[in-house]
Design a protein around this motif. Structure first.
Motif, PDB file in Angstrom:
ATOM      1  N   VAL A  50      -2.931  -5.565 -16.467  1.00 29.38           N
ATOM      2  CA  VAL A  50      -2.421  -5.066 -15.183  1.00 29.38           C
ATOM      3  C   VAL A  50      -2.585  -3.550 -15.082  1.00 29.38           C
ATOM      4  O   VAL A  50      -3.028  -3.029 -14.054  1.00 29.38           O
ATOM      5  N   VAL A  53      -6.584  -2.458 -15.292  1.00 30.04           N
ATOM      6  CA  VAL A  53      -7.437  -2.921 -14.195  1.00 30.04           C
ATOM      7  C   VAL A  53      -6.960  -2.408 -12.845  1.00 30.04           C
ATOM      8  O   VAL A  53      -7.768  -2.061 -11.996  1.00 30.04           O
ATOM      9  N   TYR A  54      -5.642  -2.315 -12.640  1.00 31.38           N
ATOM     10  CA  TYR A  54      -5.177  -1.971 -11.304  1.00 31.38           C
ATOM     11  C   TYR A  54      -4.306  -0.716 -11.239  1.00 31.38           C
ATOM     12  O   TYR A  54      -4.675   0.256 -10.567  1.00 31.38           O
ATOM     13  N   LYS A  55      -3.156  -0.713 -11.893  1.00 34.13           N
ATOM     14  CA  LYS A  55      -2.163   0.331 -11.647  1.00 34.13           C
ATOM     15  C   LYS A  55      -2.642   1.725 -12.020  1.00 34.13           C
ATOM     16  O   LYS A  55      -2.549   2.646 -11.203  1.00 34.13           O
ATOM     17  N   VAL A  58      -5.717   3.092  -9.844  1.00 34.75           N
ATOM     18  CA  VAL A  58      -5.321   3.419  -8.472  1.00 34.75           C
ATOM     19  C   VAL A  58      -4.488   4.697  -8.442  1.00 34.75           C
ATOM     20  O   VAL A  58      -4.722   5.592  -7.607  1.00 34.75           O
TER      21      VAL A  58
END
Length: 125
Positions: A50, A53-55, A58
């Protein structure tokens, strides 16, 4: 040899002093340790995926775009994404492992085998 036995004795004394405080609680059955260990198997990989890849990508791209002048400007967003996504992915791996392990140790110990212990929630707002 003497140093090892003194260190071992100190460790055993520390454990023995603290163990009566768990006599009627969750440590009496070992369920908390098993729940925490099982949550570690799930939460650490989940946190890594998580956060890497994302938090973290971004957040890194948004903060770099803001540092370059305008968070909503298209040029700043492109430059922020070019530098922020790779660096966020790299730094998201250890961050996610630490965050997932910390979550598993605390929630898995307090509420063993509950649904909360297997899901790393967004605790930072």
């Amino acid at each position: 040899m003497m140093k090892k036995s003194v260190a071992l004795l100190a460790i055993l004394a520390t454990v023995a002093i603290g163990s009566p405080s768990f006599a009627d609680g969750a440590m009496s059955t070992g369920k908390s340790l098993a729940g925490s260990g099982t949550a570690m198997l799930v939460d650490i990989p989940e946190g890594i995926v998580v956060d890497s890849v994302y938090k973290c990508p971004v957040k890194a791209s948004k903060s770099l775009a803001a540092a370059f002048g305008d968070e909503n400007g298209w040029k700043q967003k492109i430059v922020g994404a070019v530098f922020g996504v790779p660096s966020g992915a790299v730094f998201g791996v250890p961050y996610g492992a630490i965050k997932g392990g910390r979550h598993a140790a605390s929630v898995g110990y307090d509420k063993p085998f509950s649904s909360e212990s297997f899901i790393v929630k967004n605790e930072e707002k």
